[in-house]
Design a protein around this motif. Structure first.
Motif, PDB file in Angstrom:
ATOM      1  N   ASN A 191       0.831  -1.210   0.000  1.00 41.89           N
ATOM      2  CA  ASN A 191       0.000   0.000   0.000  1.00 41.89           C
ATOM      3  C   ASN A 191       0.864   1.258   0.000  1.00 41.89           C
ATOM      4  OD1 ASN A 191      -2.458  -1.279  -0.103  1.00 41.89           O
ATOM      5  ND2 ASN A 191      -2.840  -1.168   2.095  1.00 41.89           N
ATOM      6  N   LYS A 246      -7.847   1.895  -6.563  1.00 39.33           N
ATOM      7  CA  LYS A 246      -6.878   1.528  -7.602  1.00 39.33           C
ATOM      8  C   LYS A 246      -7.491   1.042  -8.897  1.00 39.33           C
ATOM      9  CE  LYS A 246      -3.853   0.903  -3.783  1.00 39.33           C
ATOM     10  NZ  LYS A 246      -3.098   0.020  -2.895  1.00 39.33           N
ATOM     11  N   GLY A 266      -1.674  -3.387  -5.349  1.00 38.51           N
ATOM     12  CA  GLY A 266      -2.970  -3.796  -4.812  1.00 38.51           C
ATOM     13  C   GLY A 266      -4.083  -3.502  -5.805  1.00 38.51           C
ATOM     14  N   ALA A 325      -7.317  -5.913   1.826  1.00 39.69           N
ATOM     15  CA  ALA A 325      -6.283  -6.108   2.846  1.00 39.69           C
ATOM     16  C   ALA A 325      -6.660  -5.438   4.159  1.00 39.69           C
ATOM     17  CB  ALA A 325      -4.937  -5.609   2.340  1.00 39.69           C
TER      18      ALA A 325
HETATM   19 MG    MG Z   1      -3.444  -3.074  -0.598  1.00 38.67          MG
END
Ligand code: MG
Ligand code: ADP
Length: 324
Positions: free
Chosen positions: A33, A79, A93, A98
């Motif tokens: 991240n 993202k 990611g 997560a």
């Molecule tokens: Mg992530």
């Protein structure tokens, strides 16, 4: 038992089982991240092998206060937005799972500040319950703290090894990610003691597109992580040109090892353990390697993101190539 729809907290805990295997998996997700947020420097503090505390602090883009509580919800990501995005993923990611997973199996605290904003904000998650956001001091960037991993899933907690074994996994995870992001500085501490310090690229050097400076900085990092003997007994594979670029270092067959512990493949910056790529290296050495010996290598492959599917494995270690 009748069929029922599981409560969302339990769904998150089940999802967490796929990606959060041990403290090192949390460290991987948090560092990815930070890298996706364009951090230049990442500091990782660990207590008690990561079962007590994992804190990852970065100087990246930060999370807007208004988005903090979204960041910890399942299937929430900045993202990707469409299936087209999914077909050409440029970030590490994209699953948006997560932080939600971590928040369901540990006590989670996020503190973040966007570069332009006057103050930061914090949010905590405990047993799936969010609290915040509320104002909090933080330099531009993000800190994520994970305490008491698996306190809510005792069965998983019992699978954890000793502190030093778990820390060993964390150290190797950080080293692997650091080889994949050579311009970024990494600092790792365990129980207050420095365990790894890898300076990032100087602003006037590697990060400004001087390929020689970038290569020298990476070479120094490889010497720190694999030991200087590795490069002394390895060949530099120069970067090719064209749509598929491959470069890195390959150990001489005479320097092959009893274990495959120095094998690093990076595809578009992502550390992967891919059967096809592993097999390709073995094929390259086929006539010059004794049975049971494993050549060390650090290899970087870059190609069009649309030619690889990274959505093949929950922890994204495996890939599928469109044209293998
Ligand atoms: Mg992530
Ligand atoms: P993913 O990385 O798959 O998007 P995560 O659950 O890891 O999902 O994170 C959710 C979102 O939280 C990310 O999409 C990102 O917008 C934000 N985020 C998480 N960590 C950071 C960070 N260190 N810096 C900036 N944004 C972050």
């Amino acid at each position: 038992m009748p069929i029922r729809i599981l409560p969302s907290h339990l769904v998150d805990q089940i999802a967490a089982g796929e990606v959060i295997e041990r403290p090192a998996s949390v460290v991987k997700e948090l560092i990815e991240n930070a890298l996706d947020a364009d951090a230049r420097h990442i500091r990782i503090d660990i207590e008690h092998g990561g079962l007590g505390l994992i804190r990852v602090r970065d100087d990246g883009g930060g999370i807007p206060a208004a988005e903090l509580s979204l960041a910890v919800q399942p299937h929430a990501t900045s993202k990707i937005a469409t299936v087209e995005d999914l077909e050409g993923i440029a970030s590490l990611g994209f699953r948006g799972e997560a932080l939600a997973s971590i928040g369901s199996v540990a006590r989670l605290r996020l503190v973040s500040r966007r570069a332009g904003s006057a103050e930061g904000a914090e949010l905590t998650v405990e047993a799936g319950e969010r609290s915040g956001p509320r104002p909090a001091a933080h330099p531009p960037g993000t800190s994520i703290e994970v305490r008491d991993l698996f306190y809510s899933v005792p069965a998983r907690r019992r699978f954890m090894r000793s502190e030093s074994t778990e820390f060993g996994h964390i150290l190797r995870q950080v080293e692997r990610l650091a080889l994949g992001a050579p311009a970024v500085g990494f600092e790792l501490h365990h129980n207050g003691r420095p365990a790894l310090d890898l300076p990032g690229a100087s602003p006037d050097g590697a990060s400004h597109g001087d390929p020689q400076a970038a290569r020298d900085a990476l070479a120094a990092r490889i010497d720190r992580i694999l030991g200087p003997e590795f490069r002394r007994q390895a060949l530099l594979l120069p970067a090719g040109a064209g749509p598929v670029r491959l470069w890195g270092w390959l150990a001489l067959p005479t320097a092959a090892r009893g274990q495959p512990d120095q094998q690093y493949w990076f595809v578009n910056g992502r550390a992967v353990r891919d059967r096809l790529l592993a097999g390709a290296v073995r094929l390259g050495y086929r006539d010059v390697l004794y049975h049971g010996r494993h050549p060390g290598f650090v290899l970087y492959l870059s190609l069009d993101a649309r030619a690889v599917d990274v959505n093949a494995h929950p922890s994204k270690l495996e890939l599928r190539f469109r044209d293998s």
